[in-house]
Design a protein around this motif. Structure first.
Motif, PDB file in Angstrom:
ATOM      1  N   TYR A   1     -19.663   3.213  49.949  1.00  0.00           N
ATOM      2  CA  TYR A   1     -19.287   3.788  48.660  1.00  0.00           C
ATOM      3  C   TYR A   1     -20.337   3.450  47.599  1.00  0.00           C
ATOM      4  CZ  TYR A   1     -16.415   4.344  44.415  1.00  0.00           C
ATOM      5  OH  TYR A   1     -15.935   4.699  43.187  1.00  0.00           O
ATOM      6  N   SER A   2     -20.759   2.185  47.580  1.00  0.00           N
ATOM      7  CA  SER A   2     -21.728   1.742  46.571  1.00  0.00           C
ATOM      8  C   SER A   2     -23.077   2.436  46.719  1.00  0.00           C
ATOM      9  CB  SER A   2     -21.912   0.221  46.628  1.00  0.00           C
ATOM     10  OG  SER A   2     -22.352  -0.174  47.911  1.00  0.00           O
ATOM     11  N   THR A   3     -23.429   2.833  47.917  1.00  0.00           N
ATOM     12  CA  THR A   3     -24.692   3.551  48.135  1.00  0.00           C
ATOM     13  C   THR A   3     -24.653   4.909  47.444  1.00  0.00           C
ATOM     14  OG1 THR A   3     -25.049   2.423  50.243  1.00  0.00           O
ATOM     15  CG2 THR A   3     -26.257   4.482  49.890  1.00  0.00           C
ATOM     16  N   VAL A   4     -23.552   5.621  47.596  1.00  0.00           N
ATOM     17  CA  VAL A   4     -23.414   6.926  46.934  1.00  0.00           C
ATOM     18  C   VAL A   4     -23.411   6.736  45.423  1.00  0.00           C
ATOM     19  CG1 VAL A   4     -21.948   8.971  46.636  1.00  0.00           C
ATOM     20  CG2 VAL A   4     -22.218   7.947  48.903  1.00  0.00           C
ATOM     21  N   ARG A   5     -22.726   5.718  44.926  1.00  0.00           N
ATOM     22  CA  ARG A   5     -22.731   5.437  43.487  1.00  0.00           C
ATOM     23  C   ARG A   5     -24.152   5.150  42.996  1.00  0.00           C
ATOM     24  NH1 ARG A   5     -19.212   7.122  39.894  1.00  0.00           N
ATOM     25  NH2 ARG A   5     -17.110   6.796  40.565  1.00  0.00           N
ATOM     26  N   ASN A   6     -24.922   4.417  43.793  1.00  0.00           N
ATOM     27  CA  ASN A   6     -26.311   4.130  43.422  1.00  0.00           C
ATOM     28  C   ASN A   6     -27.151   5.397  43.410  1.00  0.00           C
ATOM     29  OD1 ASN A   6     -25.860   1.391  43.088  1.00  0.00           O
ATOM     30  ND2 ASN A   6     -26.465   0.877  45.174  1.00  0.00           N
ATOM     31  N   TRP A   7     -26.956   6.276  44.376  1.00  0.00           N
ATOM     32  CA  TRP A   7     -27.695   7.550  44.392  1.00  0.00           C
ATOM     33  C   TRP A   7     -27.394   8.341  43.126  1.00  0.00           C
ATOM     34  CZ3 TRP A   7     -26.030   9.009  50.057  1.00  0.00           C
ATOM     35  CH2 TRP A   7     -26.823   8.312  50.969  1.00  0.00           C
ATOM     36  N   ILE A   8     -26.123   8.348  42.717  1.00  0.00           N
ATOM     37  CA  ILE A   8     -25.734   9.051  41.489  1.00  0.00           C
ATOM     38  C   ILE A   8     -26.385   8.394  40.281  1.00  0.00           C
ATOM     39  CG2 ILE A   8     -23.781   9.520  39.963  1.00  0.00           C
ATOM     40  CD1 ILE A   8     -22.099   9.958  42.544  1.00  0.00           C
ATOM     41  N   ALA A   9     -26.283   7.074  40.194  1.00  0.00           N
ATOM     42  CA  ALA A   9     -26.847   6.335  39.051  1.00  0.00           C
ATOM     43  C   ALA A   9     -28.364   6.494  38.972  1.00  0.00           C
ATOM     44  CB  ALA A   9     -26.487   4.851  39.155  1.00  0.00           C
ATOM     45  N   ASP A  10     -29.028   6.579  40.122  1.00  0.00           N
ATOM     46  CA  ASP A  10     -30.483   6.747  40.166  1.00  0.00           C
ATOM     47  C   ASP A  10     -30.916   8.185  39.899  1.00  0.00           C
ATOM     48  OD1 ASP A  10     -30.663   4.069  40.775  1.00  0.00           O
ATOM     49  OD2 ASP A  10     -31.035   4.378  42.922  1.00  0.00           O
ATOM     50  N   GLY A  11     -29.947   9.110  39.835  1.00  0.00           N
ATOM     51  CA  GLY A  11     -30.257  10.501  39.539  1.00  0.00           C
ATOM     52  C   GLY A  11     -30.803  11.289  40.715  1.00  0.00           C
ATOM     53  N   VAL A  12     -30.607  10.789  41.930  1.00  0.00           N
ATOM     54  CA  VAL A  12     -31.151  11.497  43.096  1.00  0.00           C
ATOM     55  C   VAL A  12     -30.108  12.370  43.796  1.00  0.00           C
ATOM     56  CG1 VAL A  12     -32.982   9.824  43.494  1.00  0.00           C
ATOM     57  CG2 VAL A  12     -30.786   9.521  44.644  1.00  0.00           C
ATOM     58  N   LEU A  13     -28.849  12.198  43.444  1.00  0.00           N
ATOM     59  CA  LEU A  13     -27.775  13.006  44.030  1.00  0.00           C
ATOM     60  C   LEU A  13     -27.039  13.723  42.907  1.00  0.00           C
ATOM     61  CD1 LEU A  13     -26.050  13.897  46.451  1.00  0.00           C
ATOM     62  CD2 LEU A  13     -24.712  11.798  46.149  1.00  0.00           C
ATOM     63  N   ASN A  14     -26.995  15.043  42.983  1.00  0.00           N
ATOM     64  CA  ASN A  14     -26.292  15.835  41.980  1.00  0.00           C
ATOM     65  C   ASN A  14     -24.787  15.642  42.115  1.00  0.00           C
ATOM     66  OD1 ASN A  14     -28.652  16.973  40.954  1.00  0.00           O
ATOM     67  ND2 ASN A  14     -28.606  18.625  42.448  1.00  0.00           N
ATOM     68  N   TYR A  15     -24.116  15.679  40.989  1.00  0.00           N
ATOM     69  CA  TYR A  15     -22.658  15.535  40.964  1.00  0.00           C
ATOM     70  C   TYR A  15     -22.122  16.253  39.746  1.00  0.00           C
ATOM     71  CZ  TYR A  15     -23.184  12.154  37.218  1.00  0.00           C
ATOM     72  OH  TYR A  15     -23.484  11.553  36.019  1.00  0.00           O
ATOM     73  N   GLU A  16     -20.817  16.393  39.717  1.00  0.00           N
ATOM     74  CA  GLU A  16     -20.142  16.984  38.569  1.00  0.00           C
ATOM     75  C   GLU A  16     -19.047  16.042  38.113  1.00  0.00           C
ATOM     76  OE1 GLU A  16     -18.759  20.953  39.190  1.00  0.00           O
ATOM     77  OE2 GLU A  16     -20.584  21.520  40.251  1.00  0.00           O
TER      78      GLU A  16
END
Length: 70
Positions: free
Chosen positions: A26-41
């Motif tokens: 879970y924390s890996t996906v949160r890090n991807w979001i925080a780093d701006g490398v994974l798009n989200y809504e």
């Protein structure tokens, strides 16, 4: 029905579902979001004190994973 088949019909994931789909924490996906490398809504809160509802489109997750793995 296998888990992959269940996910294949899904259009958007929660962070937890995205982590399971990608086989990461879970924390890996949160890090991807925080780093701006994974798009989200972000979806609007429902009167719950401003808690954010984050959703990740399956197409965005697949594109990210394809680029990450290559």
């Amino acid at each position: 029905m296998s888990e992959i088949n269940t996910h294949s019909k899904q259009r958007a994931f929660t962070v937890q579902e995205a982590a399971k789909y990608a086989g990461v924490a879970y924390s890996t996906v949160r890090n991807w979001i925080a780093d701006g490398v994974l798009n989200y809504e972000e979806l609007p809160s429902r009167g719950n004190g401003g808690k954010r509802f984050v959703r990740i489109r399956r197409s965005d997750m697949d594109a990210f994973l394809n680029s990450y793995r290559n």
